[in-house]
Design a protein around this motif. Structure first.
Motif, PDB file in Angstrom:
ATOM      1  N   PRO A  75      45.902  25.850  32.424  1.00 47.71           N
ATOM      2  CA  PRO A  75      45.437  26.387  31.101  1.00 47.71           C
ATOM      3  C   PRO A  75      45.853  25.333  29.946  1.00 47.71           C
ATOM      4  CG  PRO A  75      46.657  28.063  31.574  1.00 47.71           C
ATOM      5  CD  PRO A  75      46.788  27.325  32.737  1.00 47.71           C
ATOM      6  N   ASP A  76      45.461  24.327  29.514  1.00 55.80           N
ATOM      7  CA  ASP A  76      45.893  23.459  28.535  1.00 55.80           C
ATOM      8  C   ASP A  76      45.338  23.731  27.108  1.00 55.80           C
ATOM      9  OD1 ASP A  76      47.347  22.574  30.543  1.00 55.80           O
ATOM     10  OD2 ASP A  76      46.038  20.684  30.961  1.00 55.80           O
ATOM     11  N   ALA A  77      44.657  24.510  26.762  1.00 53.19           N
ATOM     12  CA  ALA A  77      44.100  24.945  25.512  1.00 53.19           C
ATOM     13  C   ALA A  77      44.674  25.969  24.971  1.00 53.19           C
ATOM     14  CB  ALA A  77      42.668  24.672  25.680  1.00 53.19           C
ATOM     15  N   ALA A  78      44.540  26.056  23.254  1.00 48.63           N
ATOM     16  CA  ALA A  78      44.858  27.354  22.782  1.00 48.63           C
ATOM     17  C   ALA A  78      43.818  28.266  22.897  1.00 48.63           C
ATOM     18  CB  ALA A  78      45.085  27.051  21.349  1.00 48.63           C
ATOM     19  N   LEU A  79      44.096  29.763  22.878  1.00 54.77           N
ATOM     20  CA  LEU A  79      43.154  30.617  23.043  1.00 54.77           C
ATOM     21  C   LEU A  79      42.489  30.825  21.468  1.00 54.77           C
ATOM     22  CD1 LEU A  79      45.348  33.151  24.608  1.00 54.77           C
ATOM     23  CD2 LEU A  79      43.574  31.756  25.516  1.00 54.77           C
ATOM     24  N   VAL A  80      41.416  31.619  21.526  1.00 51.38           N
ATOM     25  CA  VAL A  80      40.786  31.917  20.252  1.00 51.38           C
ATOM     26  C   VAL A  80      40.480  33.510  20.312  1.00 51.38           C
ATOM     27  CG1 VAL A  80      38.318  31.394  21.153  1.00 51.38           C
ATOM     28  CG2 VAL A  80      38.815  31.428  18.787  1.00 51.38           C
ATOM     29  N   GLN A  81      40.714  34.273  19.197  1.00 52.10           N
ATOM     30  CA  GLN A  81      40.353  35.431  19.189  1.00 52.10           C
ATOM     31  C   GLN A  81      39.099  35.720  18.580  1.00 52.10           C
ATOM     32  OE1 GLN A  81      42.873  38.338  16.864  1.00 52.10           O
ATOM     33  NE2 GLN A  81      42.450  39.903  18.332  1.00 52.10           N
ATOM     34  N   ALA A  82      38.271  36.323  19.406  1.00 50.29           N
ATOM     35  CA  ALA A  82      36.690  36.423  18.969  1.00 50.29           C
ATOM     36  C   ALA A  82      36.521  37.687  18.060  1.00 50.29           C
ATOM     37  CB  ALA A  82      35.822  36.510  20.013  1.00 50.29           C
ATOM     38  N   THR A  83      35.561  37.806  17.482  1.00 60.52           N
ATOM     39  CA  THR A  83      35.211  38.747  16.551  1.00 60.52           C
ATOM     40  C   THR A  83      35.376  40.295  17.162  1.00 60.52           C
ATOM     41  OG1 THR A  83      32.831  38.612  16.909  1.00 60.52           O
ATOM     42  CG2 THR A  83      33.812  37.448  14.713  1.00 60.52           C
ATOM     43  N   ASN A  84      35.078  40.299  18.662  1.00 56.67           N
ATOM     44  CA  ASN A  84      35.219  41.383  19.281  1.00 56.67           C
ATOM     45  C   ASN A  84      36.781  41.737  19.727  1.00 56.67           C
ATOM     46  OD1 ASN A  84      35.742  39.882  21.513  1.00 56.67           O
ATOM     47  ND2 ASN A  84      34.067  40.083  22.730  1.00 56.67           N
ATOM     48  N   GLY A  85      37.657  40.976  19.218  1.00 61.75           N
ATOM     49  CA  GLY A  85      38.893  41.354  19.537  1.00 61.75           C
ATOM     50  C   GLY A  85      39.638  40.912  20.810  1.00 61.75           C
ATOM     51  N   SER A  86      38.802  40.246  21.582  1.00 64.86           N
ATOM     52  CA  SER A  86      39.206  39.765  22.888  1.00 64.86           C
ATOM     53  C   SER A  86      39.535  38.330  22.644  1.00 64.86           C
ATOM     54  CB  SER A  86      38.330  39.981  23.935  1.00 64.86           C
ATOM     55  OG  SER A  86      38.420  41.072  24.326  1.00 64.86           O
ATOM     56  N   PHE A  87      40.441  37.617  23.552  1.00 61.18           N
ATOM     57  CA  PHE A  87      40.660  36.287  23.419  1.00 61.18           C
ATOM     58  C   PHE A  87      39.968  35.627  24.594  1.00 61.18           C
ATOM     59  CE2 PHE A  87      44.330  38.764  22.286  1.00 61.18           C
ATOM     60  CZ  PHE A  87      44.625  38.034  21.104  1.00 61.18           C
ATOM     61  N   TYR A  88      39.402  34.152  24.136  1.00 65.24           N
ATOM     62  CA  TYR A  88      38.684  33.304  25.051  1.00 65.24           C
ATOM     63  C   TYR A  88      39.270  32.182  25.159  1.00 65.24           C
ATOM     64  CZ  TYR A  88      34.893  36.883  24.635  1.00 65.24           C
ATOM     65  OH  TYR A  88      34.017  38.053  24.561  1.00 65.24           O
ATOM     66  N   GLY A  89      39.357  31.531  26.490  1.00 69.92           N
ATOM     67  CA  GLY A  89      39.911  30.242  26.526  1.00 69.92           C
ATOM     68  C   GLY A  89      39.418  29.431  27.909  1.00 69.92           C
ATOM     69  N   THR A  90      40.065  28.468  28.277  1.00 68.13           N
ATOM     70  CA  THR A  90      39.669  27.806  29.184  1.00 68.13           C
ATOM     71  C   THR A  90      40.886  27.009  30.135  1.00 68.13           C
ATOM     72  OG1 THR A  90      40.181  25.401  28.043  1.00 68.13           O
ATOM     73  CG2 THR A  90      37.687  26.478  27.939  1.00 68.13           C
ATOM     74  N   THR A  91      40.449  26.763  31.366  1.00 68.25           N
ATOM     75  CA  THR A  91      41.481  26.334  32.404  1.00 68.25           C
ATOM     76  C   THR A  91      40.894  24.933  32.741  1.00 68.25           C
ATOM     77  OG1 THR A  91      40.569  27.327  34.359  1.00 68.25           O
ATOM     78  CG2 THR A  91      42.060  28.489  33.010  1.00 68.25           C
ATOM     79  N   THR A  92      41.740  23.970  32.932  1.00 67.00           N
ATOM     80  CA  THR A  92      41.130  22.612  33.402  1.00 67.00           C
ATOM     81  C   THR A  92      41.074  22.498  34.896  1.00 67.00           C
ATOM     82  OG1 THR A  92      43.532  21.761  33.856  1.00 67.00           O
ATOM     83  CG2 THR A  92      42.466  21.449  31.747  1.00 67.00           C
ATOM     84  N   GLY A  93      41.588  23.327  35.606  1.00 65.52           N
ATOM     85  CA  GLY A  93      41.191  23.576  37.129  1.00 65.52           C
ATOM     86  C   GLY A  93      41.016  24.777  37.703  1.00 65.52           C
ATOM     87  N   GLY A  94      40.872  25.034  38.850  1.00 68.21           N
ATOM     88  CA  GLY A  94      40.725  26.300  39.442  1.00 68.21           C
ATOM     89  C   GLY A  94      39.255  26.828  39.410  1.00 68.21           C
ATOM     90  N   GLY A  95      39.195  28.137  39.596  1.00 65.42           N
ATOM     91  CA  GLY A  95      37.635  28.748  39.732  1.00 65.42           C
ATOM     92  C   GLY A  95      37.131  28.554  40.937  1.00 65.42           C
ATOM     93  N   ALA A  96      35.825  28.872  41.001  1.00 68.97           N
ATOM     94  CA  ALA A  96      35.119  29.069  42.178  1.00 68.97           C
ATOM     95  C   ALA A  96      34.812  27.756  42.722  1.00 68.97           C
ATOM     96  CB  ALA A  96      33.607  29.795  41.900  1.00 68.97           C
ATOM     97  N   ASN A  97      34.878  26.623  41.827  1.00 70.12           N
ATOM     98  CA  ASN A  97      34.585  25.282  42.381  1.00 70.12           C
ATOM     99  C   ASN A  97      35.735  24.176  42.313  1.00 70.12           C
ATOM    100  OD1 ASN A  97      31.659  25.941  42.745  1.00 70.12           O
ATOM    101  ND2 ASN A  97      31.810  26.154  40.683  1.00 70.12           N
ATOM    102  N   GLY A  98      36.899  24.630  41.512  1.00 67.19           N
ATOM    103  CA  GLY A  98      37.920  23.706  41.434  1.00 67.19           C
ATOM    104  C   GLY A  98      37.823  22.989  40.154  1.00 67.19           C
ATOM    105  N   TYR A  99      36.877  23.036  39.433  1.00 67.70           N
ATOM    106  CA  TYR A  99      36.405  22.164  38.397  1.00 67.70           C
ATOM    107  C   TYR A  99      36.976  22.704  36.982  1.00 67.70           C
ATOM    108  CZ  TYR A  99      34.155  19.139  41.435  1.00 67.70           C
ATOM    109  OH  TYR A  99      33.895  18.215  42.448  1.00 67.70           O
ATOM    110  N   GLY A 100      37.501  24.063  36.952  1.00 67.69           N
ATOM    111  CA  GLY A 100      38.112  24.623  35.732  1.00 67.69           C
ATOM    112  C   GLY A 100      36.816  25.887  35.373  1.00 67.69           C
TER     113      GLY A 100
END
Length: 485
Positions: A270-295
């Protein structure tokens, strides 16, 4: 880990060759790979994509891991990692219609910064603050201040013991100080979390991985976000229980807690900053991994419960290096550094709902930009703006806008303050304002320009929406303003 896209930082490689710096898995992460596939842009009918600026070297090259930021004058501000008068990067401002002005060309070691990979933050004094990954008196990077007129002051030069190579953007906390991270350096050589006042007094809050194994994370690419509970949240691109990166929480006093260690199945790097959404949870991205390996795109609660919302499959994008921006419609908008529809492999712009439904809005075709490593920002006119690191008319990167039919709004600066505190309200065409309210409580105000109103938090105000009444209608703030004790 997805290593399909390499990221080459010349300044970091040079520093490594001089015997300094830290490595991840034995090699520097790298950026910029030339992608030569033919491509065709795809845009949905409801969107309008416009290339506003084609960088040409003299006015900058390669706006990288940054999101543009709107100033109090209504213009957008950002950085390029290279180019300008000295080839060491620039700070620029650009109008909503694409008129670009270079405010500063960095000169590099030993007097100035060099290669600003991250973007800027607008502080409550109206000035901007940022970092350079190299340069300064020791060559390990700087923290700088720049006025809207382009006057630059170097606030701090890193010396390795207190960090090196800051890449992520700074944030201004509710206490007025700036907080950020460095990719390397510190007592463990694997990066730091730091606090710096607007006057330049720096305090190292945390040193990552003073000794192996780095279960507490290492080499944070991204900056931080301050949550509504006052703590800071961030990511490290490596380390953790599986060496695939982490999500962490850190208190203002510097007590760090690992909330989640990625294991590739749920994302990695994960190379990016998180964002706190209006629902209070945090959302973000990863550059790799996941079901297909593409992030992936993920959601994580303040307590550390993580859910993978989307795994990229290359046709809808690959390797999102940037974080997300929650727009006024509640959806998140972001970019992927590569991938896209058909034969495209130059990156995408996408929308994803809080429930995880993803729509590709635009696939780059090199003529309109490629490698959109930076994130998006929604300006107060409702339009989204972003950058690409390469491509465009001169292959030096672009600035673009994407209209998705969202209307104007207002934004407060700061987003939280106590009763009586001065608050700026940023917007578009504010000159005819007739009233300002904080969650329904009227406030006295002064219209300073078409893009700025100055007011104070009124007695009796409570946390909620700020509204500005205009002859054409009422504009609401994009997020709730928090009234602090």
């Amino acid at each position: 880990m997805n290593l399909r896209i390499s990221r080459l930082f010349p300044a970091l490689r040079q520093a490594e060759g001089n015997g300094c710096g830290c490595t991840q898995h034995g090699v520097w992460k790298s950026c910029i790979v030339l992608l030569f596939w033919a491509a065709t842009a795809v845009a949905l009918p409801a969107q309008t994509f416009t290339t506003l600026v084609n960088f040409d070297g003299t006015n900058g090259v390669g706006p990288y891991f940054e999101s543009l930021v709107q100033g109090i004058d209504g213009n957008l501000y950002g950085t390029t990692a290279y180019g300008g008068a000295n080839g060491d990067g620039t700070v620029f401002k650009v109008s909503e219609t694409g008129t670009l002005t270079t405010l500063h060309s960095f000169a590099g070691y030993p007097t100035d910064g060099q290669t600003p990979y991250g973007g800027l933050v607008l502080a409550t004094n109206g000035n901007f603050y940022g970092t350079t990954t190299a340069g300064g008196t020791s060559g390990f990077g700087t923290v700088f201040e720049i006025t809207p007129a382009g006057v630059v002051t170097t606030l701090h030069s890193f010396d390795y013991s207190d960090g090196e190579f800051p890449i992520g953007a700074l944030i201004q906390a509710t206490n007025g100080s700036l907080y950020g991270t460095t990719y390397g350096g510190g007592s463990g050589g694997n990066g730091t979390v730091f606090k710096i006042t607007l006057g330049g007094a720096l305090t190292t809050l945390y040193n990552f991985c003073p000794q192996a194994p780095c279960t507490n994370g290492q080499v944070p690419y991204a900056g931080l976000v301050q949550a509504t509970n006052g703590n800071f949240y961030g990511t490290t691109s490596a380390g953790g229980a599986n060496d695939d990166g982490t999500v962490f929480k850190i208190t203002p006093a510097g007590v760090l807690t690992i909330l989640h260690s990625f294991d590739l199945t749920d994302g990695g790097d994960p190379d990016a900053a998180l964002v706190q959404a209006t629902n209070g949870s945090f959302y973000g991205t990863t550059t790799g991994g996941g079901a297909n390996g593409y992030g992936t795109v993920f959601k994580i609660t303040a307590g550390g419960t993580l859910a993978t919302l989307h795994s990229f499959d290359f046709t809808d994008g690959e390797s999102p290096y940037a974080g997300l921006a929650q727009a006024t419609n509640g959806s998140f908008y972001g970019t992927t550094g590569a991938g896209g529809s058909g034969a495209d492999d130059f990156g995408t712009v996408f929308e994803i709902t809080p429930a995880g439904v993803l729509t590709t809005l635009h696939s780059f075709d090199a003529t309109d930009g490629e490698l959109p490593y930076g994130g998006l920002v929604q300006a107060t006119n409702g339009t989204l703006y972003g950058t690409t690191a390469q491509g465009g008319d001169n292959s030096d990167g672009t600035i673009f806008s994407l209209s998705v039919g969202l209307g104007p709004f207002v934004e407060t600066l700061p987003g939280a303050a106590a009763v009586g505190s001065e608050v700026g309200i940023l917007g578009t065409k504010l000159s005819g304002a007739t009233s300002v309210t904080f969650n329904g409580t009227p406030a006295k105000f002064s219209v300073r320009s078409a893009s700025l109103i100055i007011t104070h938090v009124p007695a009796g105000a409570t946390t909620g929406t700020v509204q500005v009444a205009l002859p054409s209608g009422t504009l609401s703030s994009n997020v709730a303003f928090r009234v602090l004790p």
